[in-house]
Design a protein around this motif. Structure first.
Motif, PDB file in Angstrom:
ATOM      1  N   PHE A 178       0.852  -1.186   0.000  1.00 24.45           N
ATOM      2  CA  PHE A 178       0.000   0.000   0.000  1.00 24.45           C
ATOM      3  C   PHE A 178       0.888   1.237   0.000  1.00 24.45           C
ATOM      4  CE2 PHE A 178       0.685  -0.716   4.506  1.00 24.45           C
ATOM      5  CZ  PHE A 178       0.789   0.546   5.047  1.00 24.45           C
ATOM      6  N   ASN A 179       0.293   2.364  -0.355  1.00 25.36           N
ATOM      7  CA  ASN A 179       1.049   3.609  -0.341  1.00 25.36           C
ATOM      8  C   ASN A 179       0.113   4.770  -0.038  1.00 25.36           C
ATOM      9  OD1 ASN A 179       0.632   5.269  -3.092  1.00 25.36           O
ATOM     10  ND2 ASN A 179       0.495   3.071  -3.534  1.00 25.36           N
ATOM     11  N   LEU A 180       0.695   5.860   0.343  1.00 22.44           N
ATOM     12  CA  LEU A 180      -0.051   7.066   0.683  1.00 22.44           C
ATOM     13  C   LEU A 180       0.909   8.238   0.651  1.00 22.44           C
ATOM     14  CD1 LEU A 180      -0.030   7.775   4.333  1.00 22.44           C
ATOM     15  CD2 LEU A 180       0.363   5.386   3.715  1.00 22.44           C
ATOM     16  N   LYS A 181       0.357   9.409   0.815  1.00 23.64           N
ATOM     17  CA  LYS A 181       1.177  10.610   0.909  1.00 23.64           C
ATOM     18  C   LYS A 181       0.876  11.287   2.241  1.00 23.64           C
ATOM     19  CE  LYS A 181       1.297  11.203  -4.035  1.00 23.64           C
ATOM     20  NZ  LYS A 181       0.135  10.482  -4.521  1.00 23.64           N
ATOM     21  N   VAL A 182       1.918  11.933   2.792  1.00 26.04           N
ATOM     22  CA  VAL A 182       1.798  12.660   4.042  1.00 26.04           C
ATOM     23  C   VAL A 182       2.252  14.091   3.803  1.00 26.04           C
ATOM     24  CG1 VAL A 182       2.603  12.852   6.432  1.00 26.04           C
ATOM     25  CG2 VAL A 182       2.213  10.589   5.435  1.00 26.04           C
ATOM     26  N   ASN A 183       1.374  15.035   4.097  1.00 29.15           N
ATOM     27  CA  ASN A 183       1.741  16.448   4.047  1.00 29.15           C
ATOM     28  C   ASN A 183       2.200  16.808   5.455  1.00 29.15           C
ATOM     29  OD1 ASN A 183       1.610  19.332   4.334  1.00 29.15           O
ATOM     30  ND2 ASN A 183       0.414  19.405   2.435  1.00 29.15           N
ATOM     31  N   LEU A 184       3.519  17.005   5.616  1.00 27.27           N
ATOM     32  CA  LEU A 184       4.061  17.282   6.938  1.00 27.27           C
ATOM     33  C   LEU A 184       3.670  18.662   7.447  1.00 27.27           C
ATOM     34  CD1 LEU A 184       7.562  15.621   6.589  1.00 27.27           C
ATOM     35  CD2 LEU A 184       5.757  15.000   8.202  1.00 27.27           C
ATOM     36  N   SER A 185       3.493  19.605   6.540  1.00 25.19           N
ATOM     37  CA  SER A 185       3.100  20.956   6.956  1.00 25.19           C
ATOM     38  C   SER A 185       1.697  20.962   7.544  1.00 25.19           C
ATOM     39  CB  SER A 185       3.166  21.922   5.768  1.00 25.19           C
ATOM     40  OG  SER A 185       4.471  21.949   5.230  1.00 25.19           O
ATOM     41  N   LYS A 186       0.793  20.214   6.923  1.00 24.70           N
ATOM     42  CA  LYS A 186      -0.597  20.160   7.383  1.00 24.70           C
ATOM     43  C   LYS A 186      -0.840  19.010   8.357  1.00 24.70           C
ATOM     44  CE  LYS A 186      -2.493  22.245   3.210  1.00 24.70           C
ATOM     45  NZ  LYS A 186      -3.368  22.057   2.042  1.00 24.70           N
ATOM     46  N   LYS A 187       0.156  18.128   8.474  1.00 27.89           N
ATOM     47  CA  LYS A 187       0.055  16.945   9.328  1.00 27.89           C
ATOM     48  C   LYS A 187      -1.183  16.116   8.966  1.00 27.89           C
ATOM     49  CE  LYS A 187       2.790  18.670  13.171  1.00 27.89           C
ATOM     50  NZ  LYS A 187       3.476  19.673  12.435  1.00 27.89           N
ATOM     51  N   GLU A 188      -1.253  15.774   7.673  1.00 28.73           N
ATOM     52  CA  GLU A 188      -2.375  14.971   7.203  1.00 28.73           C
ATOM     53  C   GLU A 188      -1.933  13.972   6.141  1.00 28.73           C
ATOM     54  OE1 GLU A 188      -5.183  17.841   5.693  1.00 28.73           O
ATOM     55  OE2 GLU A 188      -4.248  17.857   3.728  1.00 28.73           O
ATOM     56  N   CYS A 189      -2.664  12.862   6.083  1.00 29.94           N
ATOM     57  CA  CYS A 189      -2.437  11.824   5.076  1.00 29.94           C
ATOM     58  C   CYS A 189      -3.460  11.991   3.969  1.00 29.94           C
ATOM     59  CB  CYS A 189      -2.599  10.438   5.688  1.00 29.94           C
ATOM     60  SG  CYS A 189      -1.423  10.061   6.990  1.00 29.94           S
ATOM     61  N   PHE A 190      -3.058  11.614   2.746  1.00 31.53           N
ATOM     62  CA  PHE A 190      -3.990  11.623   1.623  1.00 31.53           C
ATOM     63  C   PHE A 190      -3.521  10.614   0.585  1.00 31.53           C
ATOM     64  CE2 PHE A 190      -0.754  14.742   0.711  1.00 31.53           C
ATOM     65  CZ  PHE A 190      -0.581  14.743  -0.659  1.00 31.53           C
ATOM     66  N   ASP A 191      -4.365  10.360  -0.394  1.00 30.45           N
ATOM     67  CA  ASP A 191      -4.082   9.403  -1.482  1.00 30.45           C
ATOM     68  C   ASP A 191      -3.695   8.010  -0.966  1.00 30.45           C
ATOM     69  OD1 ASP A 191      -4.685  11.297  -3.355  1.00 30.45           O
ATOM     70  OD2 ASP A 191      -2.622  11.715  -3.940  1.00 30.45           O
ATOM     71  N   PHE A 192      -4.383   7.532   0.070  1.00 28.06           N
ATOM     72  CA  PHE A 192      -4.140   6.194   0.614  1.00 28.06           C
ATOM     73  C   PHE A 192      -4.699   5.154  -0.344  1.00 28.06           C
ATOM     74  CE2 PHE A 192      -5.926   2.808   3.523  1.00 28.06           C
ATOM     75  CZ  PHE A 192      -4.711   2.188   3.783  1.00 28.06           C
ATOM     76  N   LYS A 193      -3.841   4.230  -0.780  1.00 31.41           N
ATOM     77  CA  LYS A 193      -4.267   3.193  -1.713  1.00 31.41           C
ATOM     78  C   LYS A 193      -3.680   1.854  -1.296  1.00 31.41           C
ATOM     79  CE  LYS A 193      -4.365   6.356  -5.644  1.00 31.41           C
ATOM     80  NZ  LYS A 193      -3.674   7.561  -5.215  1.00 31.41           N
ATOM     81  N   VAL A 194      -4.556   0.858  -1.161  1.00 27.50           N
ATOM     82  CA  VAL A 194      -4.139  -0.506  -0.901  1.00 27.50           C
ATOM     83  C   VAL A 194      -4.225  -1.252  -2.221  1.00 27.50           C
ATOM     84  CG1 VAL A 194      -4.617  -2.624   0.386  1.00 27.50           C
ATOM     85  CG2 VAL A 194      -5.037  -0.388   1.453  1.00 27.50           C
ATOM     86  N   ASN A 195      -3.189  -2.009  -2.554  1.00 24.53           N
ATOM     87  CA  ASN A 195      -3.204  -2.742  -3.820  1.00 24.53           C
ATOM     88  C   ASN A 195      -4.327  -3.762  -3.855  1.00 24.53           C
ATOM     89  OD1 ASN A 195      -0.810  -1.329  -4.209  1.00 24.53           O
ATOM     90  ND2 ASN A 195       0.233  -3.066  -5.116  1.00 24.53           N
ATOM     91  N   GLY A 196      -4.804  -4.021  -5.036  1.00 22.21           N
ATOM     92  CA  GLY A 196      -5.831  -5.032  -5.239  1.00 22.21           C
ATOM     93  C   GLY A 196      -5.204  -6.414  -5.337  1.00 22.21           C
ATOM     94  N   SER A 197      -6.041  -7.409  -5.423  1.00 27.43           N
ATOM     95  CA  SER A 197      -5.579  -8.785  -5.599  1.00 27.43           C
ATOM     96  C   SER A 197      -5.930  -9.253  -6.999  1.00 27.43           C
ATOM     97  CB  SER A 197      -6.233  -9.706  -4.577  1.00 27.43           C
ATOM     98  OG  SER A 197      -5.867  -9.324  -3.263  1.00 27.43           O
ATOM     99  N   ALA A 198      -5.008  -9.947  -7.606  1.00 27.13           N
ATOM    100  CA  ALA A 198      -5.242 -10.430  -8.962  1.00 27.13           C
ATOM    101  C   ALA A 198      -6.191 -11.598  -8.971  1.00 27.13           C
ATOM    102  CB  ALA A 198      -3.927 -10.848  -9.605  1.00 27.13           C
TER     103      ALA A 198
END
Length: 179
Positions: A159-179
């Motif tokens: 899985f991956n996501l982005k963290v904005n350290l200035s705003k102290k928030e996570c966004f674009d959280f994505k868990v991979n699918g299963s084939a």
């Protein structure tokens, strides 16, 4: 605008694979330096985390305090994710108990993952970190210390996501699918 910036970052990151890297002998967070022809990572005091220093990230550092902020934000996000996944698991298990009998396939615990942090600055000069996570048991071996790990499928082992350290928030959280 965020999608445009992300596309630009991807192009710049791809370009970095072609460009020769400067040797950087600085140690970050009392870690070690890994340098390959394509990418450049620095370890941290956490053995499960490396930080990309590849172009265009070579001058963006992460302090120990920022690393701790990332950990707390990601753990909080995963706690919320796991609460939702518990509902999904129970619903699926009720309908198909013979198929859905392993709750671990639904939950994500950060302690079971290795992580790559790829820092950048957004259009507002805010520090944003792309966090790429993958199971310690995955087949990436030690490549994760020298190469960005990008995987299609694989379920919640990636899985991956982005963290904005200035705003102290996570966004674009994505868990991979299963084939």
């Amino acid at each position: 605008m965020k999608k445009k910036l992300f596309a630009i970052l991807i192009v710049l990151f791809s370009t970095s694979l072609i460009l020769a890297q400067q040797k950087d002998t600085r140690l970050l967070n009392k870690g070690s330096v890994f340098n390959t022809d394509k990418e450049f990572f620095v370890t941290t005091s956490n053995p499960d985390v490396v930080i990309s220093k590849s172009y265009p990230n070579n001058d963006i550092t992460l302090t120990d305090e920022e690393l701790e902020i990332i950990e707390v934000l990601v753990r909080d996000l995963l706690a919320d994710h796991n609460k939702e996944q518990e509902k999904v698991f129970l619903e699926k298990q009720t309908k198909h108990p013979d198929i859905y009998n392993n709750p671990e396939e639904f939950f994500i615990y950060l302690s079971q993952y290795r992580r790559q942090y790829i820092p950048s600055l957004n259009e507002n000069e805010e520090k944003v970190v792309w966090v790429i996570c993958f199971c310690k048991s995955s087949e990436v071996n030690n490549r994760w210390k020298t190469q960005t790990i990008l995987v299609k499928d694989g379920g919640n082992c990636y899985f991956n996501l982005k963290v904005n350290l200035s705003k102290k928030e996570c966004f674009d959280f994505k868990v991979n699918g299963s084939a």
